[in-house]
Write an enzyme that holds these catalytic residues in place. Structure first.
Site, mmCIF file in Angstrom:
data_model
loop_
_atom_site.group_PDB
_atom_site.id
_atom_site.type_symbol
_atom_site.label_atom_id
_atom_site.label_comp_id
_atom_site.label_asym_id
_atom_site.label_seq_id
_atom_site.Cartn_x
_atom_site.Cartn_y
_atom_site.Cartn_z
ATOM 1 N N ASN A 75 0.858 -1.190 0.000
ATOM 2 C CA ASN A 75 0.000 0.000 0.000
ATOM 3 C C ASN A 75 0.898 1.245 0.000
ATOM 4 O OD1 ASN A 75 -1.427 2.265 1.075
ATOM 5 N ND2 ASN A 75 -3.072 0.891 1.695
ATOM 6 N N ASP B 9 -0.132 4.501 -0.034
ATOM 7 C CA ASP B 9 -0.834 5.724 0.380
ATOM 8 C C ASP B 9 0.089 6.738 1.056
ATOM 9 O OD1 ASP B 9 -3.139 4.484 -0.450
ATOM 10 O OD2 ASP B 9 -3.955 4.175 1.563
ATOM 11 N N HIS B 10 0.970 6.215 1.918
ATOM 12 C CA HIS B 10 1.707 7.161 2.752
ATOM 13 C C HIS B 10 2.920 7.770 2.066
ATOM 14 C CE1 HIS B 10 -1.265 6.770 5.678
ATOM 15 N NE2 HIS B 10 -1.120 5.469 5.740
ATOM 16 N N ARG C 148 3.794 18.837 1.481
ATOM 17 C CA ARG C 148 4.361 20.047 0.888
ATOM 18 C C ARG C 148 3.646 20.489 -0.398
ATOM 19 N NH1 ARG C 148 9.474 21.669 3.000
ATOM 20 N NH2 ARG C 148 9.097 21.461 5.208
ATOM 21 N N HIS D 168 -5.595 3.704 -1.641
ATOM 22 C CA HIS D 168 -6.917 4.093 -1.132
ATOM 23 C C HIS D 168 -7.213 5.515 -1.593
ATOM 24 C CE1 HIS D 168 -9.612 4.497 2.741
ATOM 25 N NE2 HIS D 168 -10.256 4.808 1.644
ATOM 26 N N ARG E 23 -9.305 8.253 -1.039
ATOM 27 C CA ARG E 23 -10.280 8.686 -0.030
ATOM 28 C C ARG E 23 -11.129 9.818 -0.572
ATOM 29 N NH1 ARG E 23 -8.709 6.690 5.506
ATOM 30 N NH2 ARG E 23 -10.543 7.812 6.180
ATOM 31 N N ARG F 173 -6.931 12.904 0.893
ATOM 32 C CA ARG F 173 -5.862 13.353 1.784
ATOM 33 C C ARG F 173 -4.496 12.786 1.384
ATOM 34 N NH1 ARG F 173 -7.517 10.256 7.334
ATOM 35 N NH2 ARG F 173 -9.458 11.304 6.875
ATOM 36 N N HIS F 174 -4.482 11.652 0.682
ATOM 37 C CA HIS F 174 -3.179 11.154 0.193
ATOM 38 C C HIS F 174 -3.226 10.860 -1.307
ATOM 39 C CE1 HIS F 174 -5.155 7.473 1.520
ATOM 40 N NE2 HIS F 174 -4.815 7.615 2.787
ATOM 41 N N GLU G 150 -8.709 0.700 -3.062
ATOM 42 C CA GLU G 150 -9.555 0.770 -1.858
ATOM 43 C C GLU G 150 -10.414 2.013 -1.956
ATOM 44 O OE1 GLU G 150 -7.167 0.901 1.604
ATOM 45 O OE2 GLU G 150 -6.381 -1.098 1.329
ATOM 46 N N THR H 201 -7.160 6.819 10.331
ATOM 47 C CA THR H 201 -6.995 5.713 9.389
ATOM 48 C C THR H 201 -8.289 4.906 9.417
ATOM 49 O OG1 THR H 201 -5.631 3.778 8.835
ATOM 50 C CG2 THR H 201 -5.907 4.266 11.176
ATOM 51 N N THR H 202 -8.366 3.846 8.603
ATOM 52 C CA THR H 202 -9.599 3.072 8.534
ATOM 53 C C THR H 202 -9.757 2.302 9.838
ATOM 54 O OG1 THR H 202 -9.097 2.860 6.202
ATOM 55 C CG2 THR H 202 -10.900 1.528 7.029
ATOM 56 N N GLU I 138 -11.400 -9.048 3.225
ATOM 57 C CA GLU I 138 -10.114 -8.723 3.843
ATOM 58 C C GLU I 138 -10.376 -8.539 5.335
ATOM 59 O OE1 GLU I 138 -7.442 -6.109 1.830
ATOM 60 O OE2 GLU I 138 -6.533 -5.424 3.699
ATOM 61 N N HIS J 98 -3.851 -4.365 7.834
ATOM 62 C CA HIS J 98 -3.938 -3.163 8.655
ATOM 63 C C HIS J 98 -3.031 -3.266 9.862
ATOM 64 C CE1 HIS J 98 -5.296 0.561 10.403
ATOM 65 N NE2 HIS J 98 -5.868 0.825 9.243
ATOM 66 N N GLY J 99 -2.051 -2.383 9.897
ATOM 67 C CA GLY J 99 -1.167 -2.272 11.053
ATOM 68 C C GLY J 99 -0.079 -3.333 11.129
ATOM 69 N N GLY K 249 1.067 -1.331 4.344
ATOM 70 C CA GLY K 249 1.507 -0.031 3.858
ATOM 71 C C GLY K 249 2.323 0.764 4.841
ATOM 72 N N HIS K 250 1.671 1.278 5.876
ATOM 73 C CA HIS K 250 2.280 2.289 6.741
ATOM 74 C C HIS K 250 3.640 1.844 7.274
ATOM 75 C CE1 HIS K 250 2.793 4.483 10.594
ATOM 76 N NE2 HIS K 250 2.378 5.497 9.850
HETATM 77 N N1 PXP Z 1 -6.002 -3.027 4.052
HETATM 78 C C1 PXP Z 1 -6.953 -2.069 4.077
HETATM 79 C C2 PXP Z 1 -8.333 -2.426 3.631
HETATM 80 C C3 PXP Z 1 -6.653 -0.752 4.500
HETATM 81 O O1 PXP Z 1 -7.616 0.175 4.526
HETATM 82 C C4 PXP Z 1 -5.325 -0.447 4.856
HETATM 83 C C5 PXP Z 1 -4.976 0.942 5.253
HETATM 84 O O2 PXP Z 1 -5.220 1.808 4.212
HETATM 85 C C6 PXP Z 1 -4.367 -1.468 4.784
HETATM 86 C C7 PXP Z 1 -4.738 -2.753 4.407
HETATM 87 C C8 PXP Z 1 -2.929 -1.225 5.118
HETATM 88 O O3 PXP Z 1 -2.789 -0.852 6.443
HETATM 89 P P1 PXP Z 1 -1.398 -0.319 6.956
HETATM 90 O O4 PXP Z 1 -1.104 0.929 6.178
HETATM 91 O O5 PXP Z 1 -1.633 -0.070 8.391
HETATM 92 O O6 PXP Z 1 -0.382 -1.399 6.692
#
Ligand code: PXP
Length: 247
Positions: free
Chosen positions: A10, A12-13, A21, A46, A48, A52-53, A73, A103-104, A154, A197-198, A219-220
């Protein structure tokens, strides 16, 4: 030997840092191409509602330039449905969205919105997108996801990861037991099972070891770790840990 577990990265970040910036760097597409070169099986982004990203232009660029599948997403809104139908990504993952959240935070309440969601996903599936629903590890949500015709669920690993990070070991083990049971239950219902997630190097092994789980979306942590060891190395290490856990 279980099937090889797929890793969706992922990005996104990367866009979060770019948007801090307001310019063009760091470029999420460049990160996606690097992730691909490092062995990511897919890219997740994602879009959104508040942008935001990830931006609309990012999605266009990803669709044009990626050779691995894109997992888009999005919230289950008319605007997002139109965007998905225009691009037809490999997969669409429906997530709940609240503007004030960081976050979600939870999974989608499929059971509460079954009728609307069944109508929402039908045209996406007809357009060739694999529809995935991001849900808590809860039997009512899994049953509802199966009833509306989703291909994939998921499972939200956030509660498990939060408990681990806070050192709440009993809670962590309870969350892991829930994920284990619900991965098996979702499979019995004919759903493909993903999780995410996480997740971090520390928390990923027991989730990667669940035989029903076919894909992890991360992702993060990977983008943060890339600051210290580079994106390619951070992904390769995740891949190594996932494969070791899978046996
Ligand atoms: N899966 C889904 C459905 C998510 O919404 C996210 C966060 O956008 C992730 C996975 C990835 O989560 P993380 O960025 O915490 O790894």
């Amino acid at each position: 030997m279980t099937d090889r577990l797929r890793l969706g990265v992922n990005i996104d970040h990367v866009a979060t840092v770019r948007n801090a910036r307001g310019g063009d760097v760091p470029c999420p597409l460049r990160a996606a191409r690097l992730a691909e070169a490092a062995g990511a099986d897919g890219i997740t982004a994602h879009l959104r509602e508040d942008r935001r990203h990830i931006s609309d232009a990012d999605i266009e660029g990803l669709m044009r330039q990626l050779s691995v599948p894109l997992n888009l997403e999005m919230a289950a809104t008319d605007e997002m449905q139109a965007i998905a139908l225009r691009h037809r990504p490999h997969a669409v993952c429906l997530v709940p969205e609240r503007r004030e959240e960081r976050t979600t935070e939870g999974g989608l309440e499929v059971a509460r919105e079954e009728n609307r969601l069944a109508h929402f996903i039908a045209p996406l599936a007809a357009a060739g997108c694999r529809v995935s629903i991001f849900i808590a590890a809860d039997p009512a949500q899994i049953e509802a996801a199966a009833r509306i015709g989703a291909a994939v669920v998921e499972l939200h690993t956030g509660a498990y990861c939060d408990a681990h990070d806070a050192g709440r070991w009993e809670d962590r083990d309870a969350e892991l037991a829930r994920l284990t049971g619900m991965a098996a239950f979702a499979r019995e219902k004919g759903l493909e099972v993903h999780a995410g997630h996480g997740l971090t190097y520390e928390t990923v092994p027991p989730v990667a070891a669940l035989p029903q789980v076919r894909e992890l979306n991360i992702g993060h942590f990977l983008i943060g770790e890339a600051i210290f060891r580079g994106l390619e190395a951070s992904i390769l290490e995740m891949r190594r840990i996932m494969d070791a856990a899978r046996g």
